[in-house]
Structure formats: C-alpha cells, structure tokens
Scaffold this motif. Sequence first.
Motif, PDB file in Angstrom:
ATOM      1  N   VAL A 180     -10.935  -5.704   4.348  1.00 19.94           N
ATOM      2  CA  VAL A 180     -10.232  -5.448   5.604  1.00 19.94           C
ATOM      3  C   VAL A 180      -9.098  -6.461   5.695  1.00 19.94           C
ATOM      4  O   VAL A 180      -9.321  -7.666   5.563  1.00 19.94           O
ATOM      5  N   VAL A 181      -7.880  -5.975   5.891  1.00 16.96           N
ATOM      6  CA  VAL A 181      -6.721  -6.858   6.033  1.00 16.96           C
ATOM      7  C   VAL A 181      -6.282  -6.880   7.497  1.00 16.96           C
ATOM      8  O   VAL A 181      -6.679  -6.037   8.304  1.00 16.96           O
ATOM      9  N   GLY A 182      -5.480  -7.871   7.834  1.00 17.83           N
ATOM     10  CA  GLY A 182      -4.928  -7.945   9.183  1.00 17.83           C
ATOM     11  C   GLY A 182      -5.834  -8.583  10.211  1.00 17.83           C
ATOM     12  O   GLY A 182      -5.595  -8.458  11.418  1.00 17.83           O
ATOM     13  N   LEU A 183      -6.889  -9.280   9.764  1.00 14.50           N
ATOM     14  CA  LEU A 183      -7.765  -9.962  10.716  1.00 14.50           C
ATOM     15  C   LEU A 183      -7.092 -11.235  11.239  1.00 14.50           C
ATOM     16  O   LEU A 183      -6.168 -11.760  10.635  1.00 14.50           O
ATOM     17  N   GLY A 184      -7.583 -11.734  12.366  1.00 12.32           N
ATOM     18  CA  GLY A 184      -7.057 -12.991  12.897  1.00 12.32           C
ATOM     19  C   GLY A 184      -6.120 -12.833  14.076  1.00 12.32           C
ATOM     20  O   GLY A 184      -5.437 -13.789  14.440  1.00 12.32           O
ATOM     21  N   GLY A 185      -6.055 -11.659  14.653  1.00 14.76           N
ATOM     22  CA  GLY A 185      -5.214 -11.486  15.826  1.00 14.76           C
ATOM     23  C   GLY A 185      -3.909 -10.772  15.527  1.00 14.76           C
ATOM     24  O   GLY A 185      -3.549 -10.563  14.362  1.00 14.76           O
ATOM     25  N   PRO A 186      -3.173 -10.400  16.583  1.00 17.53           N
ATOM     26  CA  PRO A 186      -1.955  -9.593  16.432  1.00 17.53           C
ATOM     27  C   PRO A 186      -0.904 -10.206  15.528  1.00 17.53           C
ATOM     28  O   PRO A 186      -0.144  -9.488  14.871  1.00 17.53           O
ATOM     29  N   VAL A 187      -0.842 -11.537  15.451  1.00 16.80           N
ATOM     30  CA  VAL A 187       0.182 -12.166  14.631  1.00 16.80           C
ATOM     31  C   VAL A 187       0.004 -11.857  13.146  1.00 16.80           C
ATOM     32  O   VAL A 187       0.937 -11.960  12.358  1.00 16.80           O
ATOM     33  N   ASN A 188      -1.199 -11.437  12.746  1.00 14.00           N
ATOM     34  CA  ASN A 188      -1.484 -11.133  11.339  1.00 14.00           C
ATOM     35  C   ASN A 188      -1.416  -9.649  11.014  1.00 14.00           C
ATOM     36  O   ASN A 188      -1.817  -9.234   9.930  1.00 14.00           O
ATOM     37  N   GLY A 189      -0.928  -8.835  11.947  1.00 16.32           N
ATOM     38  CA  GLY A 189      -0.773  -7.414  11.675  1.00 16.32           C
ATOM     39  C   GLY A 189      -1.928  -6.591  12.190  1.00 16.32           C
ATOM     40  O   GLY A 189      -2.787  -7.077  12.937  1.00 16.32           O
ATOM     41  N   TYR A 190      -1.965  -5.330  11.759  1.00 14.12           N
ATOM     42  CA  TYR A 190      -2.991  -4.394  12.218  1.00 14.12           C
ATOM     43  C   TYR A 190      -4.201  -4.435  11.280  1.00 14.12           C
ATOM     44  O   TYR A 190      -4.053  -4.240  10.074  1.00 14.12           O
ATOM     45  N   PRO A 191      -5.392  -4.663  11.813  1.00 11.92           N
ATOM     46  CA  PRO A 191      -6.585  -4.590  10.952  1.00 11.92           C
ATOM     47  C   PRO A 191      -6.765  -3.176  10.400  1.00 11.92           C
ATOM     48  O   PRO A 191      -6.639  -2.191  11.135  1.00 11.92           O
ATOM     49  N   ARG A 192      -7.018  -3.097   9.125  1.00 12.40           N
ATOM     50  CA  ARG A 192      -7.278  -1.791   8.500  1.00 12.40           C
ATOM     51  C   ARG A 192      -8.055  -2.012   7.211  1.00 12.40           C
ATOM     52  O   ARG A 192      -8.005  -3.080   6.601  1.00 12.40           O
ATOM     53  N   GLU A 193      -8.777  -0.985   6.816  1.00 12.13           N
ATOM     54  CA  GLU A 193      -9.481  -1.039   5.545  1.00 12.13           C
ATOM     55  C   GLU A 193      -8.475  -0.924   4.405  1.00 12.13           C
ATOM     56  O   GLU A 193      -7.515  -0.159   4.477  1.00 12.13           O
ATOM     57  N   ALA A 194      -8.692  -1.704   3.370  1.00  9.22           N
ATOM     58  CA  ALA A 194      -7.804  -1.691   2.214  1.00  9.22           C
ATOM     59  C   ALA A 194      -8.641  -1.949   0.964  1.00  9.22           C
ATOM     60  O   ALA A 194      -9.878  -1.915   1.007  1.00  9.22           O
ATOM     61  N   ALA A 195      -7.985  -2.230  -0.159  1.00 14.21           N
ATOM     62  CA  ALA A 195      -8.711  -2.415  -1.417  1.00 14.21           C
ATOM     63  C   ALA A 195      -7.856  -3.195  -2.401  1.00 14.21           C
ATOM     64  O   ALA A 195      -6.633  -3.293  -2.254  1.00 14.21           O
ATOM     65  N   PHE A 196      -8.523  -3.734  -3.406  1.00 14.31           N
ATOM     66  CA  PHE A 196      -7.869  -4.309  -4.574  1.00 14.31           C
ATOM     67  C   PHE A 196      -8.256  -3.490  -5.798  1.00 14.31           C
ATOM     68  O   PHE A 196      -9.374  -2.989  -5.890  1.00 14.31           O
ATOM     69  N   GLU A 197      -7.323  -3.380  -6.727  1.00 14.71           N
ATOM     70  CA  GLU A 197      -7.576  -2.728  -8.004  1.00 14.71           C
ATOM     71  C   GLU A 197      -7.109  -3.645  -9.127  1.00 14.71           C
ATOM     72  O   GLU A 197      -6.379  -4.615  -8.897  1.00 14.71           O
ATOM     73  N   ALA A 198      -7.521  -3.345 -10.346  1.00 14.37           N
ATOM     74  CA  ALA A 198      -7.011  -4.078 -11.500  1.00 14.37           C
ATOM     75  C   ALA A 198      -5.526  -3.799 -11.654  1.00 14.37           C
ATOM     76  O   ALA A 198      -5.068  -2.665 -11.464  1.00 14.37           O
ATOM     77  N   THR A 199      -4.758  -4.828 -12.017  1.00 18.37           N
ATOM     78  CA  THR A 199      -3.312  -4.656 -12.159  1.00 18.37           C
ATOM     79  C   THR A 199      -2.977  -3.556 -13.145  1.00 18.37           C
ATOM     80  O   THR A 199      -2.015  -2.802 -12.954  1.00 18.37           O
ATOM     81  N   THR A 200      -3.771  -3.447 -14.200  1.00 16.65           N
ATOM     82  CA  THR A 200      -3.485  -2.428 -15.206  1.00 16.65           C
ATOM     83  C   THR A 200      -3.724  -1.014 -14.700  1.00 16.65           C
ATOM     84  O   THR A 200      -3.307  -0.045 -15.333  1.00 16.65           O
ATOM     85  N   ALA A 201      -4.398  -0.870 -13.553  1.00 17.43           N
ATOM     86  CA  ALA A 201      -4.598   0.452 -12.955  1.00 17.43           C
ATOM     87  C   ALA A 201      -3.468   0.814 -12.000  1.00 17.43           C
ATOM     88  O   ALA A 201      -3.444   1.920 -11.465  1.00 17.43           O
ATOM     89  N   SER A 202      -2.522  -0.097 -11.789  1.00 15.49           N
ATOM     90  CA  SER A 202      -1.441   0.136 -10.843  1.00 15.49           C
ATOM     91  C   SER A 202      -0.504   1.245 -11.306  1.00 15.49           C
ATOM     92  O   SER A 202      -0.212   1.371 -12.507  1.00 15.49           O
ATOM     93  N   GLU A 203      -0.008   2.010 -10.354  1.00 10.92           N
ATOM     94  CA  GLU A 203       1.012   2.998 -10.696  1.00 10.92           C
ATOM     95  C   GLU A 203       2.267   2.317 -11.230  1.00 10.92           C
ATOM     96  O   GLU A 203       2.997   2.896 -12.039  1.00 10.92           O
ATOM     97  N   VAL A 204       2.521   1.092 -10.808  1.00 13.98           N
ATOM     98  CA  VAL A 204       3.676   0.364 -11.336  1.00 13.98           C
ATOM     99  C   VAL A 204       3.536   0.178 -12.845  1.00 13.98           C
ATOM    100  O   VAL A 204       4.516   0.282 -13.593  1.00 13.98           O
ATOM    101  N   MET A 205       2.320  -0.086 -13.327  1.00  9.59           N
ATOM    102  CA  MET A 205       2.106  -0.200 -14.766  1.00  9.59           C
ATOM    103  C   MET A 205       2.360   1.129 -15.454  1.00  9.59           C
ATOM    104  O   MET A 205       2.979   1.188 -16.531  1.00  9.59           O
ATOM    105  N   ALA A 206       1.908   2.224 -14.863  1.00 10.01           N
ATOM    106  CA  ALA A 206       2.155   3.540 -15.448  1.00 10.01           C
ATOM    107  C   ALA A 206       3.644   3.854 -15.471  1.00 10.01           C
ATOM    108  O   ALA A 206       4.157   4.429 -16.434  1.00 10.01           O
ATOM    109  N   VAL A 207       4.349   3.467 -14.419  1.00  3.82           N
ATOM    110  CA  VAL A 207       5.800   3.661 -14.372  1.00  3.82           C
ATOM    111  C   VAL A 207       6.468   2.879 -15.501  1.00  3.82           C
ATOM    112  O   VAL A 207       7.352   3.393 -16.204  1.00  3.82           O
TER     113      VAL A 207
END
Length: 566
Positions: A180-207
């Motif tokens: 979950v990103v954006g914790l810590g109050g409004p100054v840190n943005g909107y809380p929402r579920e997110a994720a991390f992936e391996a860099t080699t799985a990034s679409e940027v790598m495929a590009v």
Amino acid sequence: MTFRTDLEIAQAHQMIPITDLAASIGLSEEDIDLYGRYKAKIGLHVLEKFKERPAGRLIDVTAVTPTPLGEGKTLTTIGLTQGLGRIGKRAACTLRQPSMGPVFGIKGGAAGGGYAQVVPMEDLNLHFTGDIHAVGQAHNLLAAMLDASLYHGNPHDIDLHTITWTRVMDVNDRALRDVVVGLGGPVNGYPREAAFEATTASEVMAVLALADGIQNLRQRLGRIVVGFNRKGHPVTAEDLQGAGAMAVILKEAVKPNLIQTLEGQPCIVHAGPFANIAHGQCSVLADRMALKLVDYVVTESGFGADLGMEKFMDIKCRQSGLRPDCVVVTCTIRSLKMHGGVGRIIPGKPLPEEIRRENPAAVAEGCRNLAHMIKIAHYYGVPVVVAVNRFLEDTDAEVETVLREAVRAGALSAHPVTAWAEGGAGAVDLAAGVVSACERGGEFRLLYPDELSIKEKIEVLARRVYNADEVAYEPLAEKKIARFEELGWGRLPICMAKTHLSISHDPMLRNVPSGYVFPIRDIRVSLGAGFLYPLAGAMLTMPGLPSRPAAFGIDIDERGRVKGLF
C-alpha cells in the motif's frame, strides 16, 4: 574428482582487450564506448555503417520444459558459438543480461558455465554496464509521475482501480509483491494498493529489447498504458509527459554491450526479460548488429520452446523481420527422466538417487516432451537440431536413447555436448550439425496471423503449443478482452504469462499433459512493447528468496576479488 568452479575458471582466464576484440570484427574505437578494458557499448550508428554487408545466419537456442535447475541453454549457446569457431566459422552469440534476483537467489547467473562461459563473468552477473538499473529508474520515474499526477488534482481523471503500473527492483523480495502506497497523511498522496515486480519483468525492459533505435524507443515508451480514466480511455506515459525523460535515462542503455567468450568470440549482451512473465529475448539491436559483423549468430530464448522460442518467433520475429535459420533444442538426461516420471528435483538439494540411476526407459518416456518441442519449432518452418548437455553420471545407453528419439521426432540431427568440461571442443559435432541445418534452410512462417481475434490467438497457442483441449476465461479476462478489441488492440500478438515448469499452466503437470482446460484469469496490455499478455494460472512477477539464498556464500576477499559466485 575435483573441478574448478565457474568463478575460478573465469578469474584465471586472460581476456583479450575489448579494443582488440572489436577490431577483429571490424569495429573501430569510434564505434565503441569503453567500460574498462574488457567490456564496451556499441554505437547504434554501426547498423548504418555496415548496412550493405550481407547478414549472417541466425540460430535460436531453446530447450525442453526445464527442471527448476535449468538445463544449460546459455551453456549450449556459448559452447555452440565456441564450437563454430573450432570448425573455422566466424561466430558470435547474443545473450540476455542476468538479473541479480536469481544471482543472489538460487538459480545462479547467466554467463554459461565451466569452459563455455562469457567473461568478465562477475561484471555480467552483477551491475555490468548499468542497463538494468537504468530500466528500473525509467520505470520508477513513471510510477512517481503517476502518483504525483494523482496528488496534484488527477488532471487525467484516472480511475485508481484501473492502475496497472507497478514499481520494480532487481532483487527478489516477496514482502513487496503487494503493498500500500501513500500512507502517512494527505501530504504523502492517496493511499492505494500497489505492487513491486522484478525489473526484468518491466514493460520498459521489453521496450528496450524490441526497439530498433532511440527514436523508436522514445515512441514505444510514450505508448505505455498506466491505467484508464473514468470514461474507459487509456492513459499513457505520453499523457503523463514522462516518456521523454524515460528515454533520456535509457539513452546509454539502448546501446548493446560487447564482451567475449573464453575462446575469444564476440558476445553481444543486451536486455534481460524472463520468458515466463515477459517475452524472454535479448534485443533486436543486438541480433541485427551481430548478423552484420559475423557469419553465424547464436541467440538464446528463455525457458522451453513453448515459451521463449514461441515468443521469439511470434513477437520478436514478427516485429523485427528477423528470420532464424535453425533452432537448437537443448535437453539433459535428468530433465527427460523427470518428465519420464522419475524423481523430484528440488533447488538447493542433491539430485535424488533415482534420477542418478541409469534408466533408459524413463528417458525414452521423457522424450515425448522433447518431441513436442521439436514439433513446435517445426510449426515455424525452421530446421531443428538437438543438443544433449551431458553430465558425468549420464550413461551411453541413456544418451543414445535421446539421439535416436530426437531424430525419430523430426530433428535433422542430435549431438551430445560436453562444452562445460571441454569448451568449444565439446560442441564441434553440434556446430557441424547446425551448419548443415542452416545450409538446408527452411520456409519461415508465423503461427498465427495478425487478423485473428484475441481469443482465436490464445486458443491457437493453447491447443497447438500447450496441448490443451480447450480454454476457459474468467469474467475479468472476458471483460478486458472485449474492451481491448473495442480499443483496436486485437491485432497485437500474444505474450502468454505462464509457468516455465510445464507445457501447461500447472507446474505439477510433467511431460506432455493433455485433456485439460487452459485457464485465462486476466489479460493486460503492453502497448509500448506491442503485445497483449494473458495470465494463465498463478504467476509471480516478484520472486522471493529461499531459506538459503546464494547470497549467503558470496563475499569479497582481502584483494577485492569476488568469491562464492557460482
């Protein structure tokens, strides 16, 4: 019997200065950017400089469905390149850059092994020239710009529930799979579920792997879809005004990297996606450059023919115009015994006794998996040669069984390979077989045309490649397929995300499973890379570390030399 480790072999080897290696294939000092004495980047202008040269032959190395230990595709690729040199052919290999996730995890690096390695192996398996870090920075910059846009009023009206852009890192870390990103109050943005992936799985790598130049890279980055607005329209990196800065971060990473084999052949290393969750190829630029510099280019596709090779053909060749002259299917006796119903191979543990014991009958049964991989290669009209990576405990009867069954299944020839122990000398017969196959030639064709619908393409793959009876779509997949067709994305090829441990979606189904239903639980778009990727079964895009990771044994000595790296 005592053997030197891969690291000991690599560290004892006297490398050729990279300027001398470059000169041997026609590259001047103006054509390369030096990264020390033994590695360099190749300028993209080389493609224009040598555009009138005839292209060499292209060989793609793939494999049977592997055990969790891998079956030595990279070793075969490098050994074959060295073997071609031994029979007087000007050859090079093109490889993917290793991810540090497996290096510090359990699978190991991707520099080959024994006397069939590329060097400097420590550099390759660690930071190398920084390309993977650049991919991670470009990816995470876009993630930061996305969250900044949400924080500053969400001008693109992005629906938070549709955001697909993650963050990435080049370390295996299961704790970051779902965050979950954006914790810590409004100054840190909107809380929402997110994720991390391996860099080699990034679409940027495929590009990076599929781009044919810096401007094409820039255009592809701009097409990356990060989510959808509340009207259902895609929001892209171009909309967020992030693509230009991402391209700047990648302006050096877009140049392929030049290193060498232990026997002095050039190796061009570039890009690094895995084939179970990405398309699993080194870059188009690497292959195109190599084909203009030597007569035979040996490249490698990730995992088995049902994954890496299929994506090599239907994605990389479709987009680039590259055409292979031969496919090499790699196998081991241990993998065929496993498919033949004998033993269970667990990473980090010794091979079970039943795997080590002679069993030609189990090998013959496991050859059904090899035959299926040969059949898949033949779908594309390309001749096939089989390589058997031979281990000390493999018996003559077992090896002869594979050679016989491979030819019976349609391979032009099959050869035991001992490149790990003997370098190029252990792959001379394979090299001769590959040259013969290239001279025989084929008539390349794709598995499916662009005009088929998304479901029709998935079903071609499921039935012909994965040997399924039918396909089942979960409601989310049905909904997204309909949306993607409406958006005009139906002509894109398919990059199936599925396990590499089975032809099917289920890693427990060995050999050649049949009579099953292939499930599609979701489908996503990589518009920058130019493909759709359905998710079949439970797919992890962020691996975790084992209880005893390889990192436990890696250290540095008092002279500053790496130790414990394989």
